[in-house]
Design a protein around this motif. Structure first.
Motif, PDB file in Angstrom:
ATOM      1  N   LYS A 103       0.838  -1.208   0.000  1.00 17.84           N
ATOM      2  CA  LYS A 103       0.000   0.000   0.000  1.00 17.84           C
ATOM      3  C   LYS A 103       0.871   1.254   0.000  1.00 17.84           C
ATOM      4  O   LYS A 103       0.640   2.195  -0.778  1.00 17.84           O
ATOM      5  CB  LYS A 103      -0.921  -0.014   1.217  1.00 17.84           C
ATOM      6  N   GLU A 111       1.125   4.000  -3.066  1.00 15.86           N
ATOM      7  CA  GLU A 111       0.848   5.415  -2.802  1.00 15.86           C
ATOM      8  C   GLU A 111       2.061   6.284  -3.132  1.00 15.86           C
ATOM      9  O   GLU A 111       1.914   7.398  -3.647  1.00 15.86           O
ATOM     10  CB  GLU A 111       0.422   5.600  -1.350  1.00 15.86           C
ATOM     11  N   SER A 126       1.745   9.140  -5.921  1.00  9.79           N
ATOM     12  CA  SER A 126       1.885  10.515  -5.429  1.00  9.79           C
ATOM     13  C   SER A 126       2.996  11.283  -6.135  1.00  9.79           C
ATOM     14  O   SER A 126       3.146  12.487  -5.918  1.00  9.79           O
ATOM     15  CB  SER A 126       2.132  10.517  -3.920  1.00  9.79           C
ATOM     16  N   LEU A 181      -2.851  12.794  -3.706  1.00  3.21           N
ATOM     17  CA  LEU A 181      -3.584  11.608  -3.252  1.00  3.21           C
ATOM     18  C   LEU A 181      -4.694  11.927  -2.266  1.00  3.21           C
ATOM     19  O   LEU A 181      -5.758  11.310  -2.299  1.00  3.21           O
ATOM     20  CB  LEU A 181      -2.624  10.617  -2.584  1.00  3.21           C
ATOM     21  N   PHE A 194      -6.520   8.216   0.675  1.00  2.00           N
ATOM     22  CA  PHE A 194      -6.491   7.284  -0.461  1.00  2.00           C
ATOM     23  C   PHE A 194      -6.948   5.879  -0.067  1.00  2.00           C
ATOM     24  O   PHE A 194      -6.871   4.952  -0.877  1.00  2.00           O
ATOM     25  CB  PHE A 194      -5.066   7.244  -1.031  1.00  2.00           C
TER      26      PHE A 194
END
Length: 692
Positions: free
Chosen positions: A629, A633, A637, A642, A665
């Motif tokens: 995760k 991200e 980003s 985000l 997010f």
């Protein structure tokens, strides 16, 4: 004899070593005519000087030519270009010739010069990558549709300004000449400041972006939703009195004069932000109003609103664009547009029964408006082409809208909708329409990098129709975007990735529920599949046998794709960021099914020790998930904002948009986060840690 043979061999080798190597050149959009007759003496590094008889400067976006200098004699230039308005070719057309040591571009207009140079840019990219000279060639080229626009939908998030500037250079390269920017609350409105999000761009920032685009022959026009899709305004309590239904933030009351004060203020600011656009898209889709129980029909009310906002657009020198679905739906001719299997006789009978309603309202339809006939799935349907013909036959302007992204999660599906895009492009060309819009909806918000194959396919088909097959396009796309070395089908992975991504959406769920989890009172019970029970070992595995088999196939497919992505990364330095985004999507699609395999391991454990081992593996997988995760991200980003601002107000989410369900997010991972919570609650309760 042996000496003679060696001499001949050496001579042949010597001759062949001086013959310039022929390159493989694939241009997108495909030119109308492109003939290669040999290899020129020009290397990419030989382009040092240019000359223009018109004394023209190179247009914006010509950085690919490096430090090339203007000279005052044609003999000293490797590149010669001119604009000749009398040149008998369609607008935006050009002829590009490479003859031994000189490149010439003759363009109809400034846009034609930009596009001739865009084709030269692609030739230079191919030549440089393959280490070959530019080809001896002749290109005669022009577009089949004059307006080729894509949709920027920023309602749920925006990208960084730098990303948009880079994107405009890419769009120019593929001869896109329009953008419809659906801005909603991503403008810092001056006249209605409450509407703009605190992370919105200022009017001046949008204006500079618009000017940069226009210098590349890309006109940005705003789309500001009006009658419906108005939650970005009506969610604020200060505007609640303008709602058609006080309990819903979806639609304005079209009979309230204050509605128009607010809408016109938003339009004014949007037109200031996008001063070069020809259009003002006013929305108008998916809405029924009552005018606070006024007694007027929904269609009457919509036409009252439509005439008012079209008058405003005309006064500002803009052509309004209106989504036409509610008009056609309420007169009874909507259904055949989405049923290609419906025969001509049946469609005609529906029209014969209902066309009098269209005629009845015809005098109320503004003539300065473009009626945008959106159809993302079945543009080839006879009912769709009949509806578009009706507008033309009755003196109204019509344009189609296709889609490169609708409601798909993580990435576009169905081969990026390439066939549907092509079908609508061909239909528009054959019908003599002016243009076509490619919508790219932000509802479930895949990364914009993953839209680019659809965008380039749209650019190709609206420019030159179906001159190449879909398979040929995919090869050309891989060459243009990745590498000549990755063009062959063995490196194709995008279509292959669609399958596990489609399964990923609901692999942990009881049906198609990912978009609905956030509105459930008990999503872990109502939305997620059940977990194995210690009291009934093996039952879970039998119940979810088919699902587990699908999970195994997902993992195998993603492992194969991982290898292909690694190979492509090693082959090219181009578009590494796009490859990285695909890599993250592949990782996520291949991760979630692993949880099902571990639940099966837990369910089939023979004793408590084996169950605890399986539970430890699940706990380790949870740690892996949060690492993944974070990695996803971090990748996203780099170009995307985000998280929404802390003061952002989410609306009522009438259409269950994933990207509209949390300010951070986490909406992208809702099912996974809930499943790990459920496991922590249920399975760990079955195995409490020993005291002490």
């Amino acid at each position: 004899m042996k000496i003679y043979f060696l001499l001949i061999t050496a001579l042949l080798y010597s001759c062949n070593s001086t013959v310039p190597k022929t390159g493989d050149f694939k241009l997108l959009p495909t030119p109308q005519n492109f003939e290669i007759s040999g290899v020129s003496s020009l290397r990419v590094s030989d382009l040092l000087n240019y000359y223009s008889p018109n004394e023209l400067d190179l247009p914006a976006g010509s950085d690919f030519l490096g430090d090339i200098q203007a000279v005052d004699r044609m003999d000293n230039a490797q590149l010669v270009f001119t604009i000749e308005p009398e040149f008998e070719i369609k607008a935006e057309g050009y002829i590009l010739k490479i003859i031994n040591n000189k490149i010439s571009i003759k363009a109809k207009d400034e846009a034609g010069l930009i596009y001739g140079l865009a084709s030269l840019q692609q030739l230079m990219e191919d030549a440089a990558e393959q280490g070959v000279n530019l080809p001896l060639c002749n290109i005669e080229d022009y577009p089949l549709l004059s307006y080729r626009a894509i949709h920027w939908d920023v309602k749920h998030h925006r990208e960084t300004l730098d990303y948009y500037y880079d994107l405009l250079d890419e769009l120019k390269k593929y001869k896109i000449n329009g953008i419809i920017a659906e801005v909603e609350d991503k403008i810092k409105y001056k006249r209605q400041p409450l509407v703009g999000s605190s992370d919105a761009f200022t009017i001046e920032e949008w204006k500079k972006l618009s000017e940069y685009a226009m210098a590349r022959n890309i006109a940005i026009s705003p789309l500001v939703q009006g009658l419906g899709h108005a939650s970005f305004v009506l969610k604020h309590k200060q505007y609640k009195s303008l709602r058609d239904d006080l309990e819903s933030d979806w639609a304005f009351n079209p009979l309230d004069p204050k509605t128009y004060k607010v809408q016109y203020d938003l339009y004014e600011d949007a037109l200031e932000a996008f001063p070069h656009g020809k259009y003002l898209h006013i929305g108008g889709d998916e809405v029924k109003t009552t005018g606070r129980n006024s007694g007027k029909s929904s269609l009457e009310l919509q036409l009252i609103w439509l005439n008012k906002v079209c008058e405003f657009a005309a006064a500002k020198g803009r052509t309004p664009i209106f989504w036409d679905d509610m008009f056609l739906k309420q007169v009874g001719v909507y259904r055949p547009m989405f049923q290609p299997q419906m025969g001509k006789k049946k469609v005609d009978s529906i029209w014969n029964e209902n066309e009098h309603k269209l005629k009845e309202f015809l005098p109320l339809l503004p003539k300065n408006c473009i009626y945008m006939r959106w159809n993302y799935h079945t543009p080839e349907a006879y009912g769709n082409t009949k509806a578009m013909a009706w507008y033309k036959n009755n003196g109204l302007q019509v344009m189609g809208a296709t889609a490169g992204q609708t409601r798909w999660v993580l990435m576009p599906q169905r081969e990026g909708n390439l066939q549907q895009i092509r079908d609508f492009a061909i239909s528009s060309i054959e019908s003599g329409l002016e243009g076509l819009l490619l919508t790219l909806w932000d509802d479930d918000s895949p990364h914009f990098e993953l839209y680019k194959r659809g965008i380039i396919g749209f650019a190709n088909d609206t420019w030159s129709g179906d001159k190449i097959t879909k398979a040929e396009f995919k090869m050309a796309f891989r060459q243009r975007v990745f590498s000549n070395k990755a063009a062959e089908p063995e490196f194709a992975f995008v279509d292959q990735l669609e399958l596990p991504v489609a399964e990923w959406k609901n692999v942990l769920l009881k049906g198609n529920k990912r978009n609905y989890l956030m509105e459930m009172e008990s999503p872990q019970e109502a939305g997620l599949i059940e977990l194995p029970s210690v009291e009934n070992p093996g039952v879970w595995s039998e119940k979810f046998k088919k699902r587990v088999n699908r999970a195994e196939n997902m993992i195998l497919t993603c492992d194969t794709i991982k290898i292909k992505i690694k190979q492509i990364k090693e082959l090219t330095a181009k578009n590494q960021y796009m490859i990285e985004v695909y890599e993250r999507v592949n990782e996520l699609a291949g991760f979630t099914p692993r949880l099902l395999l571990l639940l099966k391991l837990y369910d089939q454990a023979k004793d408590e020790e084996q169950r605890l081992i399986a539970l430890d593996k699940i706990n380790y997988l949870k740690k892996e998930f949060f690492t993944l995760k974070d990695r996803l991200e971090k990748t996203y980003s780099k170009t995307r904002v985000l998280h929404k601002p802390q003061d952002y107000i989410l609306d009522q989410d009438h259409h269950h948009h994933l990207a509209n369900q949390t300010n951070n997010f986490d909406w992208q991972f809702t099912a996974e986060l809930l499943m790990f919570e459920k496991i922590d609650k249920q399975l760990k309760l079955d195995h409490p840690k020993p005291k002490g």
